[in-house]
Write an enzyme that holds these catalytic residues in place. Structure first.
Site, PDB file in Angstrom:
ATOM      1  N   GLU A  53      31.274  13.059 -59.214  1.00  0.00           N
ATOM      2  CA  GLU A  53      32.691  12.963 -59.581  1.00  0.00           C
ATOM      3  C   GLU A  53      33.446  14.248 -59.208  1.00  0.00           C
ATOM      4  O   GLU A  53      34.568  14.203 -58.708  1.00  0.00           O
ATOM      5  CB  GLU A  53      32.848  12.729 -61.104  1.00  0.00           C
ATOM      6  CG  GLU A  53      32.190  11.465 -61.603  1.00  0.00           C
ATOM      7  CD  GLU A  53      30.757  11.666 -62.082  1.00  0.00           C
ATOM      8  OE1 GLU A  53      30.390  11.043 -63.076  1.00  0.00           O
ATOM      9  OE2 GLU A  53      30.010  12.448 -61.458  1.00  0.00           O
ATOM     10  N   CYS A  85      31.859  16.173 -66.710  1.00  0.00           N
ATOM     11  CA  CYS A  85      32.726  15.600 -65.672  1.00  0.00           C
ATOM     12  C   CYS A  85      34.000  15.027 -66.274  1.00  0.00           C
ATOM     13  O   CYS A  85      35.038  15.008 -65.617  1.00  0.00           O
ATOM     14  CB  CYS A  85      31.984  14.491 -64.929  1.00  0.00           C
ATOM     15  SG  CYS A  85      30.688  15.136 -63.869  1.00  0.00           S
ATOM     16  N   ASP A 199     -11.506   9.242 -48.630  1.00  0.00           N
ATOM     17  CA  ASP A 199     -10.522   9.258 -47.529  1.00  0.00           C
ATOM     18  C   ASP A 199     -10.007  10.654 -47.178  1.00  0.00           C
ATOM     19  O   ASP A 199      -9.364  10.815 -46.144  1.00  0.00           O
ATOM     20  CB  ASP A 199      -9.298   8.392 -47.890  1.00  0.00           C
ATOM     21  CG  ASP A 199      -9.657   6.943 -48.139  1.00  0.00           C
ATOM     22  OD1 ASP A 199     -10.771   6.551 -47.746  1.00  0.00           O
ATOM     23  OD2 ASP A 199      -8.841   6.210 -48.724  1.00  0.00           O
TER      24      ASP A 199
END
Length: 356
Positions: A53, A85, A199
């Site tokens: 804003e 705000c 992995d």
């Protein structure tokens, strides 16, 4: 009414630009319209920086006077890392504020505050879209725990690896790039020790541009190999252990810069509910689990999972590792039904996404 939706849609698209960058704050976009023309735009770029804003008001300058503001989330009305705000919106002379959804944070009461200050306000425009955009933030604010999704890449017959453990690569490059994009959008990626041993993953978003997430390894006894890929960047690594881990080993890891979370133990394993709570305290608002079948089933059983993404490749493997371990389901009518399932094609693979 049509134009309200049109401008709110633009505000949501603008908010999207902050995906992966604003956590633990929400993604917010703001558009200021005067006499049918957009005169100001702003989106929240990072926690601690100006809110959308404020940026839109700065962009509009004097044109903000008597304008209509569109914002996908209720403007803040309290002093946090930045001033409220609502004050700046009133000072700028904005006449009307159209809001997508209420902020789940009880400290925020911008809608009522603006109404009280005499501005015309409307809330609930494209509310479902606004909620979907900030689903991780909503869960994190309401529960103080991260939004958790499981990602699975499997063959058409439900295998995530062959009998010998080979899994590179079941899905297409397009699907892998999509997952790398998701990695840039979450705060952390989580695997179990078995996946690290089998992995040796990097879990980085190397196929796309974007933020490298934190890595979480669930490792009850702290047996992670010291030379694995994840140890290359200890500042990005969180290891979740139980009291089975040796104090000395914990100290050595911490000296290297690894964050160790000692979670409660459940049947000798890390209690994932407790881990979720502790991750919340570390301001981790979203997690993607990329583990094996055991971690997947444990997380589902522990009731910490919000969403599941299953990438299915048009390949058949036969005997191999299943995607999700034992859930104790004995009859089909007890199966977990995914809510709001969506299927889409990515490369040659099909992605099924649904909430749990």
């Amino acid at each position: 009414m049509i134009s309200h939706k049109k401008y709110m849609d633009l505000a949501i698209k603008l908010a999207e630009k902050g995906r992966g960058l604003t956590s633990p704050n929400p993604m917010v976009g703001c558009i200021i319209v005067k006499r049918g023309r957009i005169v100001g735009k702003g989106w929240h770029k990072k926690a601690g920086t100006e809110h959308a804003e404020i940026l839109a008001i700065q962009d509009a300058g004097k044109k903000a006077m008597n304008s209509t503001m569109y914002v996908n989330l209720e403007p803040c009305s309290h002093w946090g890392r930045t001033p409220p705000c609502t004050e700046r919106i009133v000072e700028a002379g904005v006449r009307e504020v159209i809001i997508g959804m209420q902020d789940p944070n009880p400290l925020v009461d911008g809608f009522r505050e603006l109404k009280f200050r005499g501005l015309k306000t409307k809330i609930g425009i494209l509310e479902n879209e606004a909620k979907k955009l900030n689903e991780a933030y909503i869960k994190y604010i309401r529960t103080k725990k991260p939004f958790v999704m499981i990602k699975v890449a499997m063959s058409a017959d439900g295998r995530i690896a062959t009998k010998t453990g080979d899994s590179k690569y079941i899905t297409s490059k397009e699907a892998r790039a999509y997952v790398h994009q998701l990695r840039t959008e979450v705060d952390a990626v989580m695997v179990g020790l078995n996946t690290v041993m089998r992995d040796n993953p990097e879990l980085t978003p190397r196929l796309v541009k974007g933020k490298d997430p934190m890595k979480i390894v669930v490792d009850s006894s702290l047996k992670i190999p010291k030379n694995c890929n994840l140890m290359r960047n200890p500042a990005k690594l969180i290891i979740a252990v139980t009291n089975k881990a040796q104090k000395n080993d914990i100290k050595k890891m911490q000296q290297k810069g690894v964050t160790i979370i000692t979670a409660k133990s459940k049947a000798g394993m890390v209690d994932l509910q407790d881990l979720a709570k502790q991750l919340g305290k570390h301001e981790i608002a979203s997690v993607m689990i990329e583990g094996g079948s055991e971690l997947n089933s444990s997380a589902i059983k522990a009731d910490v999972v919000d969403k599941i993404l299953i990438f299915t490749a048009p390949k058949i493997i036969g005997n191999g590792l299943g995607a999700i371990g034992n859930l104790g389901i004995k009859t089909v009518d007890k199966a977990i039904n995914l809510k709001n399932p969506v299927a889409k094609k990515i490369g040659n693979d099909i992605l099924i996404e649904g909430s749990i």
